[in-house]
Design a protein around this motif. Structure first.
Motif, PDB file in Angstrom:
ATOM      1  N   ALA A  93      -5.801 -35.250  -6.426  1.00 41.65           N
ATOM      2  CA  ALA A  93      -5.899 -35.815  -7.774  1.00 41.65           C
ATOM      3  C   ALA A  93      -7.067 -35.210  -8.547  1.00 41.65           C
ATOM      4  N   ASP A  94      -8.058 -34.683  -7.815  1.00 40.18           N
ATOM      5  CA  ASP A  94      -9.234 -34.105  -8.456  1.00 40.18           C
ATOM      6  C   ASP A  94      -9.056 -32.631  -8.811  1.00 40.18           C
ATOM      7  N   ARG A  95      -8.062 -31.991  -8.242  1.00 43.80           N
ATOM      8  CA  ARG A  95      -7.851 -30.570  -8.482  1.00 43.80           C
ATOM      9  C   ARG A  95      -7.160 -30.337  -9.826  1.00 43.80           C
ATOM     10  N   PRO A  96      -7.534 -29.264 -10.523  1.00 41.22           N
ATOM     11  CA  PRO A  96      -6.813 -28.946 -11.762  1.00 41.22           C
ATOM     12  C   PRO A  96      -5.405 -28.446 -11.417  1.00 41.22           C
ATOM     13  N   PRO A  97      -4.469 -28.600 -12.323  1.00 44.92           N
ATOM     14  CA  PRO A  97      -3.107 -28.131 -12.033  1.00 44.92           C
ATOM     15  C   PRO A  97      -3.115 -26.611 -11.849  1.00 44.92           C
ATOM     16  N   PRO A  98      -2.243 -26.078 -10.990  1.00 48.36           N
ATOM     17  CA  PRO A  98      -2.216 -24.628 -10.770  1.00 48.36           C
ATOM     18  C   PRO A  98      -1.791 -23.890 -12.039  1.00 48.36           C
ATOM     19  N   LYS A  99      -2.291 -22.661 -12.192  1.00 48.40           N
ATOM     20  CA  LYS A  99      -1.930 -21.865 -13.356  1.00 48.40           C
ATOM     21  C   LYS A  99      -0.486 -21.396 -13.223  1.00 48.40           C
ATOM     22  N   ARG A 100       0.189 -21.279 -14.360  1.00 47.83           N
ATOM     23  CA  ARG A 100       1.559 -20.768 -14.364  1.00 47.83           C
ATOM     24  C   ARG A 100       1.528 -19.274 -14.117  1.00 47.83           C
ATOM     25  N   ARG A 101       2.515 -18.764 -13.439  1.00 38.88           N
ATOM     26  CA  ARG A 101       2.606 -17.330 -13.193  1.00 38.88           C
ATOM     27  C   ARG A 101       3.402 -16.676 -14.306  1.00 38.88           C
ATOM     28  N   GLY A 102       3.112 -15.430 -14.583  1.00 38.21           N
ATOM     29  CA  GLY A 102       3.865 -14.661 -15.557  1.00 38.21           C
ATOM     30  C   GLY A 102       3.357 -14.860 -16.969  1.00 38.21           C
ATOM     31  N   PRO A 103       3.994 -14.158 -17.897  1.00 37.65           N
ATOM     32  CA  PRO A 103       3.563 -14.260 -19.293  1.00 37.65           C
ATOM     33  C   PRO A 103       3.935 -15.610 -19.885  1.00 37.65           C
ATOM     34  N   PRO A 104       3.252 -16.010 -20.942  1.00 36.53           N
ATOM     35  CA  PRO A 104       3.598 -17.279 -21.569  1.00 36.53           C
ATOM     36  C   PRO A 104       4.969 -17.189 -22.234  1.00 36.53           C
ATOM     37  N   PRO A 105       5.680 -18.291 -22.342  1.00 36.05           N
ATOM     38  CA  PRO A 105       6.982 -18.275 -22.998  1.00 36.05           C
ATOM     39  C   PRO A 105       6.839 -17.855 -24.457  1.00 36.05           C
ATOM     40  N   THR A 106       7.804 -17.092 -24.962  1.00 35.47           N
ATOM     41  CA  THR A 106       7.717 -16.599 -26.336  1.00 35.47           C
ATOM     42  C   THR A 106       8.603 -17.387 -27.292  1.00 35.47           C
ATOM     43  N   GLU A 107       9.673 -17.949 -26.808  1.00 34.63           N
ATOM     44  CA  GLU A 107      10.599 -18.687 -27.660  1.00 34.63           C
ATOM     45  C   GLU A 107      11.124 -19.900 -26.917  1.00 34.63           C
TER      46      GLU A 107
END
Length: 64
Positions: A4-18
């Protein structure tokens, strides 16, 4: 550290564009070859297959 104390994991890949609906389509080899030939005629940077399919579909629908 608790989970519960850990930050959420980062998303992999480029950010969504649309925002849109994903449509999975199987394309036969001869149609895919024709699509690749059209892409090869485009100036650099070459569009991706997905971008070219969007362009062709939009051009077709705009003709109606």
């Amino acid at each position: 550290m608790r989970s519960a104390d850990r930050p959420p994991p980062k998303r992999r890949g480029p950010p969504p564009t649309e925002v849109g609906t994903l449509i999975g389509v199987r394309i036969r080899a001869e149609l895919l070859s024709a699509l690749d030939a059209v892409i090869a005629q485009e100036p650099d940077p070459k569009p991706s297959r997905a971008d070219m399919i969007r362009r062709i579909l939009k051009a077709h629908l705009d003709e109606r």
